[in-house]
Structure formats: structure tokens, C-alpha cells
Design a protein around this motif. Structure first.
Motif, PDB file in Angstrom:
ATOM      1  N   GLN A   9      -4.302  -1.656 -21.122  1.00 44.58           N
ATOM      2  CA  GLN A   9      -4.931  -1.150 -19.911  1.00 44.58           C
ATOM      3  C   GLN A   9      -5.263  -2.286 -18.946  1.00 44.58           C
ATOM      4  O   GLN A   9      -5.101  -2.160 -17.729  1.00 44.58           O
ATOM      5  CB  GLN A   9      -6.194  -0.362 -20.270  1.00 44.58           C
ATOM      6  CG  GLN A   9      -5.908   0.960 -20.961  1.00 44.58           C
ATOM      7  CD  GLN A   9      -7.173   1.661 -21.438  1.00 44.58           C
ATOM      8  OE1 GLN A   9      -8.277   1.123 -21.333  1.00 44.58           O
ATOM      9  NE2 GLN A   9      -7.017   2.858 -21.973  1.00 44.58           N
ATOM     10  N   LEU A  12      -2.058  -3.472 -17.311  1.00 44.97           N
ATOM     11  CA  LEU A  12      -1.648  -2.490 -16.306  1.00 44.97           C
ATOM     12  C   LEU A  12      -2.488  -2.646 -15.043  1.00 44.97           C
ATOM     13  O   LEU A  12      -1.942  -2.647 -13.925  1.00 44.97           O
ATOM     14  CB  LEU A  12      -1.779  -1.079 -16.854  1.00 44.97           C
ATOM     15  CG  LEU A  12      -1.489   0.066 -15.866  1.00 44.97           C
ATOM     16  CD1 LEU A  12      -0.057  -0.030 -15.335  1.00 44.97           C
ATOM     17  CD2 LEU A  12      -1.730   1.425 -16.531  1.00 44.97           C
ATOM     18  N   LEU A  13      -3.797  -2.796 -15.204  1.00 48.95           N
ATOM     19  CA  LEU A  13      -4.688  -2.983 -14.055  1.00 48.95           C
ATOM     20  C   LEU A  13      -4.314  -4.241 -13.289  1.00 48.95           C
ATOM     21  O   LEU A  13      -4.247  -4.235 -12.050  1.00 48.95           O
ATOM     22  CB  LEU A  13      -6.144  -3.067 -14.526  1.00 48.95           C
ATOM     23  CG  LEU A  13      -7.183  -3.399 -13.444  1.00 48.95           C
ATOM     24  CD1 LEU A  13      -7.218  -2.296 -12.389  1.00 48.95           C
ATOM     25  CD2 LEU A  13      -8.569  -3.583 -14.076  1.00 48.95           C
ATOM     26  N   THR A  15      -1.414  -5.780 -13.224  1.00 45.90           N
ATOM     27  CA  THR A  15      -0.122  -5.573 -12.570  1.00 45.90           C
ATOM     28  C   THR A  15      -0.292  -4.785 -11.278  1.00 45.90           C
ATOM     29  O   THR A  15       0.278  -5.138 -10.232  1.00 45.90           O
ATOM     30  CB  THR A  15       0.842  -4.836 -13.512  1.00 45.90           C
ATOM     31  OG1 THR A  15       1.112  -5.664 -14.652  1.00 45.90           O
ATOM     32  CG2 THR A  15       2.151  -4.503 -12.817  1.00 45.90           C
ATOM     33  N   GLN A  16      -1.077  -3.723 -11.330  1.00 52.80           N
ATOM     34  CA  GLN A  16      -1.280  -2.891 -10.146  1.00 52.80           C
ATOM     35  C   GLN A  16      -2.028  -3.640  -9.048  1.00 52.80           C
ATOM     36  O   GLN A  16      -1.657  -3.557  -7.867  1.00 52.80           O
ATOM     37  CB  GLN A  16      -2.039  -1.626 -10.538  1.00 52.80           C
ATOM     38  CG  GLN A  16      -1.248  -0.683 -11.440  1.00 52.80           C
ATOM     39  CD  GLN A  16      -2.082   0.461 -11.978  1.00 52.80           C
ATOM     40  OE1 GLN A  16      -3.315   0.375 -12.079  1.00 52.80           O
ATOM     41  NE2 GLN A  16      -1.418   1.554 -12.329  1.00 52.80           N
ATOM     42  N   GLN A  17      -3.053  -4.395  -9.425  1.00 53.92           N
ATOM     43  CA  GLN A  17      -3.850  -5.118  -8.432  1.00 53.92           C
ATOM     44  C   GLN A  17      -3.027  -6.216  -7.763  1.00 53.92           C
ATOM     45  O   GLN A  17      -3.058  -6.362  -6.536  1.00 53.92           O
ATOM     46  CB  GLN A  17      -5.086  -5.733  -9.087  1.00 53.92           C
ATOM     47  CG  GLN A  17      -5.945  -6.556  -8.118  1.00 53.92           C
ATOM     48  CD  GLN A  17      -7.277  -6.942  -8.711  1.00 53.92           C
ATOM     49  OE1 GLN A  17      -7.993  -6.090  -9.261  1.00 53.92           O
ATOM     50  NE2 GLN A  17      -7.640  -8.220  -8.613  1.00 53.92           N
ATOM     51  N   ALA A  19       0.283  -6.416  -7.627  1.00 48.03           N
ATOM     52  CA  ALA A  19       1.422  -5.837  -6.907  1.00 48.03           C
ATOM     53  C   ALA A  19       1.031  -5.393  -5.499  1.00 48.03           C
ATOM     54  O   ALA A  19       1.858  -5.418  -4.580  1.00 48.03           O
ATOM     55  CB  ALA A  19       2.013  -4.668  -7.692  1.00 48.03           C
ATOM     56  N   ALA A  20      -0.230  -5.018  -5.338  1.00 49.09           N
ATOM     57  CA  ALA A  20      -0.702  -4.562  -4.027  1.00 49.09           C
ATOM     58  C   ALA A  20      -0.737  -5.685  -2.998  1.00 49.09           C
ATOM     59  O   ALA A  20      -0.861  -5.424  -1.795  1.00 49.09           O
ATOM     60  CB  ALA A  20      -2.093  -3.945  -4.170  1.00 49.09           C
ATOM     61  N   ASN A  40       9.196  -5.099  -5.275  1.00 54.44           N
ATOM     62  CA  ASN A  40       8.419  -3.918  -5.676  1.00 54.44           C
ATOM     63  C   ASN A  40       9.084  -3.151  -6.810  1.00 54.44           C
ATOM     64  O   ASN A  40       8.395  -2.523  -7.634  1.00 54.44           O
ATOM     65  CB  ASN A  40       8.229  -2.985  -4.484  1.00 54.44           C
ATOM     66  CG  ASN A  40       7.167  -3.478  -3.517  1.00 54.44           C
ATOM     67  OD1 ASN A  40       6.253  -4.204  -3.899  1.00 54.44           O
ATOM     68  ND2 ASN A  40       7.288  -3.102  -2.251  1.00 54.44           N
ATOM     69  N   HIS A  43       7.726  -4.539  -9.762  1.00 57.51           N
ATOM     70  CA  HIS A  43       6.255  -4.592  -9.753  1.00 57.51           C
ATOM     71  C   HIS A  43       5.740  -6.026  -9.702  1.00 57.51           C
ATOM     72  O   HIS A  43       4.701  -6.337 -10.289  1.00 57.51           O
ATOM     73  CB  HIS A  43       5.686  -3.846 -10.964  1.00 57.51           C
ATOM     74  CG  HIS A  43       6.151  -2.424 -11.075  1.00 57.51           C
ATOM     75  ND1 HIS A  43       5.609  -1.393 -10.340  1.00 57.51           N
ATOM     76  CD2 HIS A  43       7.154  -1.870 -11.813  1.00 57.51           C
ATOM     77  CE1 HIS A  43       6.237  -0.269 -10.621  1.00 57.51           C
ATOM     78  NE2 HIS A  43       7.174  -0.525 -11.506  1.00 57.51           N
ATOM     79  N   GLY A  45       3.921  -9.276  -8.068  1.00 57.98           N
ATOM     80  CA  GLY A  45       2.680  -9.315  -7.319  1.00 57.98           C
ATOM     81  C   GLY A  45       2.239 -10.737  -7.045  1.00 57.98           C
ATOM     82  O   GLY A  45       2.923 -11.699  -7.395  1.00 57.98           O
TER      83      GLY A  45
END
Length: 208
Positions: A9, A12-13, A15-17, A19-20, A40, A43, A45
Motif C-alpha cells: 500500500q 502504491l501511494l 507511485t501515485q504521489q 506520478a502526479a 505516464n 507510471h 514520477g
């Protein structure tokens, strides 16, 4: 070491942060003949605001390793000549980059030495590819993963280490073919110098 649910988790967090904020790497990606849109897809970042424990990676390009079970690792690449060029998470074990390609590739697959080369092959030519993060990180069990393909195309760097990397894989795989880059080049740099057709045509020669 198997990752716990909380570790997955967290990755994943992260990676998402990161990538933004990939637009912060626009110039770096363009210097490698890649776009933010292509980044993108994988993914990618930028570590602008590091999560706890990621402070040493601030300002680096984040390259997540994503498998069907989720994010299992992140590597961090310097974009401004930092030393070391690459940094990894403490205690992380290397694995194949873009490993999900082995589930969708049909008949053949390419192997590159490094993530950026793998991204270049997939984004620019649509040929399926996985990346090994350095010649010394080939694992014997990778042979079992790739053994079912009719053809494995090793896109080796244009130096002695790259040739040895290719030979090492061919000793373990009877279905492997080495396509070595010109002296001093890797996949990304030869695409920059010669264009996409250089790689595309050499792959097609092997599989035709």
C-alpha cells in the motif's frame, strides 16, 4: 522477502504521489526522446515531496516496478548528473521491469539492460520488452519465465559488459538472439542518434 500488505500500500501511494508530478521531468524525458505521456504509461514520477523514508530520493525520477499483484519496488534515477545515477529502496530485491509484458507478448519478447531502454522499445516500437536493472542483476529463474517464448531478443549495450550480458542469457536460454548496439550506445542513445527505425528493423529481422 515477501512484501506485506502495508508495504504494498505504501509503494502504491508513493507511485501515485510521485506520478502526479511527472511534468517536472519533462526536460529530462525529452532529452531521452520520451514524452510525459509515454512516461505516464509506466507510471513514472518525480519525488518532489518525499514520503517518509524517501528523503534521499528527493528530486529524482521514480521508476516503479509493477506486476499483476501491484507495485513491488521503486528505483530512483538522478536527472541532473547525480552520483549514484540510480538508487534503490533499502532491502529491496531486484526484479524484472515491465514484467507484465510476459503475460501479453505473443511468440517473442525483447530484453534490455535498464528501464529507460525498455520504455524506449515499448513506447516507440510497440515490441514487447522487459528490462533488467543492470547486467549483474540477471537471475537464473528469469530463464524459466522466458523459456516459453519462441524467440527472446537481447538488445545488448554496445560494450564488453553488454555483450557478456547477452552471452550470459544465451547460455541459459536456447531461444535467445543477441542484437548488440553499436559501440558506446544503448537502446535509448541509438534511437536518439539514428531514429526509431534502427531498433525496429533489427527486431523485425530476428522475428521474420
Amino acid at each position: 522477502m515477501r512484501l506485506s500488505s502495508s508495504q504494498r500500500q505504501f509503494l502504491l501511494l508513493a507511485t501515485q504521489q510521485y506520478a502526479a508530478r511527472l511534468e517536472l521531468a519533462t526536460d529530462h524525458l525529452l532529452s531521452r526522446h520520451l514524452s510525459v505521456e509515454e512516461g505516464n504509461i509506466f507510471h513514472l514520477g518525480v519525488v518532489e515531496e518525499p514520503l517518509p523514508g524517501h528523503e534521499p530520493y528527493k528530486g529524482r525520477l521514480a521508476i516503479p516496478y509493477i506486476t499483476p499483484s501491484g507495485v513491488v519496488d521503486i528505483r530512483f534515477r538522478g536527472m541532473n548528473g547525480e552520483d549514484p545515477k540510480y538508487m534503490g529502496l533499502v532491502g529491496a530485491k531486484t526484479t524484472m521491469f515491465n514484467s507484465q509484458a510476459v503475460l501479453t507478448a505473443d511468440g517473442y519478447i525483447c530484453v534490455t539492460e535498464g528501464e529507460i531502454d525498455c520504455i524506449t522499445v515499448v513506447a516507440k516500437t510497440n515490441h514487447p520488452s522487459v528490462g533488467i536493472p543492470g547486467a549483474n542483476n540477471w537471475k537464473p529463474y528469469y530463464s524459466k519465465i522466458l523459456d516459453d517464448f519462441e524467440t527472446v531478443i537481447i538488445l545488448a549495450d554496445g560494450d564488453a559488459a553488454g555483450l557478456e550480458f547477452g552471452k550470459k542469457i544465451t547460455r541459459e536460454l536456447g531461444n535467445a538472439n543477441i542484437v548488440q548496439m553499436p559501440d558506446g550506445h544503448d537502446v535509448n542513445s541509438i534511437v536518439l542518434a539514428e531514429g526509431i527505425r534502427f531498433i525496429d528493423e533489427r527486431i523485425k529481422r530476428v522475428i521474420s
